[in-house]
Design a protein around this motif. Structure first.
Motif, PDB file in Angstrom:
ATOM      1  N   ALA A  23       0.863  -1.289   0.028  1.00 57.20           N
ATOM      2  CA  ALA A  23       0.058   0.123  -0.025  1.00 57.20           C
ATOM      3  C   ALA A  23       0.912   1.259   0.035  1.00 57.20           C
ATOM      4  O   ALA A  23       0.375   2.212  -0.685  1.00 57.20           O
ATOM      5  N   ILE A  24       1.842   1.204   0.844  1.00 58.11           N
ATOM      6  CA  ILE A  24       2.856   2.343   0.830  1.00 58.11           C
ATOM      7  C   ILE A  24       3.549   2.689  -0.466  1.00 58.11           C
ATOM      8  O   ILE A  24       3.664   3.727  -0.921  1.00 58.11           O
ATOM      9  N   ALA A  25       4.090   1.376  -0.929  1.00 62.49           N
ATOM     10  CA  ALA A  25       4.578   1.472  -2.356  1.00 62.49           C
ATOM     11  C   ALA A  25       3.795   2.199  -3.401  1.00 62.49           C
ATOM     12  O   ALA A  25       4.153   2.897  -4.434  1.00 62.49           O
ATOM     13  N   ASP A  26       2.426   1.541  -3.370  1.00 62.51           N
ATOM     14  CA  ASP A  26       1.231   2.097  -4.422  1.00 62.51           C
ATOM     15  C   ASP A  26       1.181   3.539  -4.258  1.00 62.51           C
ATOM     16  O   ASP A  26       1.034   4.238  -5.161  1.00 62.51           O
ATOM     17  N   GLY A  27       0.995   3.971  -3.075  1.00 61.99           N
ATOM     18  CA  GLY A  27       0.848   5.425  -2.664  1.00 61.99           C
ATOM     19  C   GLY A  27       2.188   6.308  -3.218  1.00 61.99           C
ATOM     20  O   GLY A  27       1.943   7.320  -3.632  1.00 61.99           O
ATOM     21  N   LYS A  28       3.387   5.876  -3.181  1.00 61.78           N
ATOM     22  CA  LYS A  28       4.458   6.517  -3.326  1.00 61.78           C
ATOM     23  C   LYS A  28       4.381   6.939  -4.905  1.00 61.78           C
ATOM     24  O   LYS A  28       4.883   7.699  -5.412  1.00 61.78           O
ATOM     25  N   LYS A  29       3.890   5.538  -5.585  1.00 65.55           N
ATOM     26  CA  LYS A  29       3.847   5.805  -7.023  1.00 65.55           C
ATOM     27  C   LYS A  29       2.921   6.770  -7.585  1.00 65.55           C
ATOM     28  O   LYS A  29       3.126   7.497  -8.449  1.00 65.55           O
ATOM     29  N   LEU A  30       1.578   6.782  -6.871  1.00 62.59           N
ATOM     30  CA  LEU A  30       0.746   7.782  -7.173  1.00 62.59           C
ATOM     31  C   LEU A  30       1.252   9.193  -6.880  1.00 62.59           C
ATOM     32  O   LEU A  30       0.897  10.161  -7.584  1.00 62.59           O
ATOM     33  N   ILE A  31       2.025   9.420  -5.866  1.00 59.94           N
ATOM     34  CA  ILE A  31       2.577  10.768  -5.600  1.00 59.94           C
ATOM     35  C   ILE A  31       3.632  11.178  -6.497  1.00 59.94           C
ATOM     36  O   ILE A  31       3.633  12.303  -6.786  1.00 59.94           O
ATOM     37  N   ALA A  32       4.346  10.153  -6.968  1.00 55.93           N
ATOM     38  CA  ALA A  32       5.403  10.766  -7.928  1.00 55.93           C
ATOM     39  C   ALA A  32       4.757  11.244  -9.246  1.00 55.93           C
ATOM     40  O   ALA A  32       5.377  11.792  -9.790  1.00 55.93           O
ATOM     41  N   VAL A  33       3.526  10.871  -9.628  1.00 57.37           N
ATOM     42  CA  VAL A  33       2.865  11.454 -10.691  1.00 57.37           C
ATOM     43  C   VAL A  33       1.765  12.517 -10.255  1.00 57.37           C
ATOM     44  O   VAL A  33       0.889  12.770 -11.182  1.00 57.37           O
ATOM     45  N   GLY A  34       1.774  12.903  -9.045  1.00 55.20           N
ATOM     46  CA  GLY A  34       0.747  14.003  -8.715  1.00 55.20           C
ATOM     47  C   GLY A  34      -0.420  13.610  -8.184  1.00 55.20           C
ATOM     48  O   GLY A  34      -1.492  14.376  -8.120  1.00 55.20           O
ATOM     49  N   LYS A  35      -0.830  12.365  -8.191  1.00 56.15           N
ATOM     50  CA  LYS A  35      -2.055  12.050  -7.755  1.00 56.15           C
ATOM     51  C   LYS A  35      -2.138  11.979  -6.401  1.00 56.15           C
ATOM     52  O   LYS A  35      -2.471  10.624  -5.844  1.00 56.15           O
ATOM     53  N   PHE A  36      -2.195  12.723  -5.621  1.00 58.40           N
ATOM     54  CA  PHE A  36      -2.169  12.874  -4.250  1.00 58.40           C
ATOM     55  C   PHE A  36      -3.567  12.380  -3.545  1.00 58.40           C
ATOM     56  O   PHE A  36      -3.654  11.558  -2.535  1.00 58.40           O
ATOM     57  N   ALA A  37      -4.840  12.725  -4.160  1.00 58.75           N
ATOM     58  CA  ALA A  37      -6.182  12.534  -3.668  1.00 58.75           C
ATOM     59  C   ALA A  37      -6.278  10.938  -3.965  1.00 58.75           C
ATOM     60  O   ALA A  37      -6.905  10.530  -3.184  1.00 58.75           O
ATOM     61  N   ASP A  38      -5.726  10.330  -4.892  1.00 56.33           N
ATOM     62  CA  ASP A  38      -5.732   8.720  -5.144  1.00 56.33           C
ATOM     63  C   ASP A  38      -4.841   8.266  -4.068  1.00 56.33           C
ATOM     64  O   ASP A  38      -5.147   6.931  -3.840  1.00 56.33           O
ATOM     65  N   ALA A  39      -3.726   8.872  -3.745  1.00 62.05           N
ATOM     66  CA  ALA A  39      -2.603   8.157  -2.838  1.00 62.05           C
ATOM     67  C   ALA A  39      -3.285   8.027  -1.369  1.00 62.05           C
ATOM     68  O   ALA A  39      -2.972   7.241  -0.513  1.00 62.05           O
ATOM     69  N   LEU A  40      -3.906   9.414  -1.068  1.00 58.48           N
ATOM     70  CA  LEU A  40      -4.292   9.631   0.494  1.00 58.48           C
ATOM     71  C   LEU A  40      -5.075   8.160   1.034  1.00 58.48           C
ATOM     72  O   LEU A  40      -4.731   7.858   2.081  1.00 58.48           O
ATOM     73  N   PRO A  41      -6.164   7.883   0.261  1.00 54.85           N
ATOM     74  CA  PRO A  41      -6.786   6.662   0.906  1.00 54.85           C
ATOM     75  C   PRO A  41      -5.832   5.498   1.251  1.00 54.85           C
ATOM     76  O   PRO A  41      -6.312   4.712   2.066  1.00 54.85           O
ATOM     77  N   LEU A  42      -5.110   5.233   0.391  1.00 61.42           N
ATOM     78  CA  LEU A  42      -4.050   4.270   0.609  1.00 61.42           C
ATOM     79  C   LEU A  42      -3.292   4.405   1.711  1.00 61.42           C
ATOM     80  O   LEU A  42      -3.123   3.308   2.734  1.00 61.42           O
ATOM     81  N   PHE A  43      -2.772   5.442   1.970  1.00 59.45           N
ATOM     82  CA  PHE A  43      -2.010   5.752   3.358  1.00 59.45           C
ATOM     83  C   PHE A  43      -3.072   5.564   4.541  1.00 59.45           C
ATOM     84  O   PHE A  43      -2.603   5.221   5.663  1.00 59.45           O
ATOM     85  N   GLU A  44      -4.217   6.245   4.636  1.00 59.41           N
ATOM     86  CA  GLU A  44      -4.870   6.240   5.582  1.00 59.41           C
ATOM     87  C   GLU A  44      -5.382   4.780   5.904  1.00 59.41           C
ATOM     88  O   GLU A  44      -5.344   4.352   7.278  1.00 59.41           O
ATOM     89  N   ARG A  45      -5.741   3.973   4.954  1.00 57.01           N
ATOM     90  CA  ARG A  45      -5.853   2.622   5.257  1.00 57.01           C
ATOM     91  C   ARG A  45      -4.672   1.812   5.932  1.00 57.01           C
ATOM     92  O   ARG A  45      -4.985   1.060   6.853  1.00 57.01           O
ATOM     93  N   ALA A  46      -3.722   2.148   5.292  1.00 58.02           N
ATOM     94  CA  ALA A  46      -2.588   1.609   5.798  1.00 58.02           C
ATOM     95  C   ALA A  46      -2.313   2.167   7.377  1.00 58.02           C
ATOM     96  O   ALA A  46      -1.887   1.299   8.270  1.00 58.02           O
TER      97      ALA A  46
END
Length: 145
Positions: A23-46
Motif C-alpha cells: 500500500a505504501i509503495a502504491d501510494g508513493k507511485k501515485l505521489i510521484a505522478v501528482g495523484k495525491f487524492a488517489d494516494a491519500l486513501p491508501l495511506f489512511e487505510r495503511a
C-alpha cells in the motif's frame, strides 16, 4: 485490498507487513505522478491497519505520508493533525528522522498559512530532532529549506 487480513500461506503479521508495504509503495507511485487524492486513501487505510496491529512505527509512516498528501491537497488542518500524530508516534519509537520530517512539514503548513512564529518553532524543532537522527543527510536537507 484488506491490509489486515491474513493469507492462508503466511502468518497474520507477515500478511500485514506485506500488504502494508505494498500500500505504501502504491501510494508513493501515485505521489510521484501528482495523484495525491488517489494516494491519500491508501495511506489512511495503511495507517488504520498499522494502528489495529499495534505497529507504531508503520502507523507513523502512514500518517506522515497522509499528512503530506493532505498538505498538497490544501487540507491544512488535516495535514497538521496527521503530521503531528505521525511525529508523536515516531518519537515514541525513537525515530528522530521521521519525527523531524513531520515537524518540518508542519512548519511548512504554518508558513503557507502565514503563521511565521509557529513555522519558525516547528522548523527549530525539526532541526533539533534531525540533529539527533542517525541519518546524516536529514539535517542537511532541513537546513536548506
Amino acid at each position: 485490498m484488506c491490509l489486515g487480513g491474513p493469507s492462508r500461506s503466511s502468518s497474520p503479521s507477515e500478511a500485514f507487513s506485506k500488504e502494508f508495504d505494498q500500500a505504501i509503495a502504491d501510494g508513493k507511485k501515485l505521489i510521484a505522478v501528482g495523484k495525491f487524492a488517489d494516494a491519500l486513501p491508501l495511506f489512511e487505510r495503511a495507517g488504520r491497519s498499522a494502528h489495529d496491529a499495534g505497529d507504531l512505527d508503520r502507523e507513523a509512516i502512514a500518517l506522515i505520508f497522509s499528512g503530506n498528501c493532505d498538505m498538497q491537497l490544501f487540507r491544512y488542518r488535516a495535514a497538521i493533525v496527521a503530521l503531528a500524530k505521525g511525529g508523536q508516534l515516531a518519537n515514541q519509537v525513537n525515530d528522530r528522522t521521521r519525527a523531524g520530517i513531520a515537524a518540518a512539514n508542519i512548519g511548512q503548513v504554518y508558513w503557507v498559512l502565514g503563521d511565521f512564529t509557529q513555522a519558525e518553532m516547528k522548523q527549530r524543532e525539526a532541526i533539533r530532532l534531525l540533529g539527533q537522527s542517525s541519518r546524516s543527510d536529514a539535517l542537511a536537507q532541513a537546513d536548506r529549506k
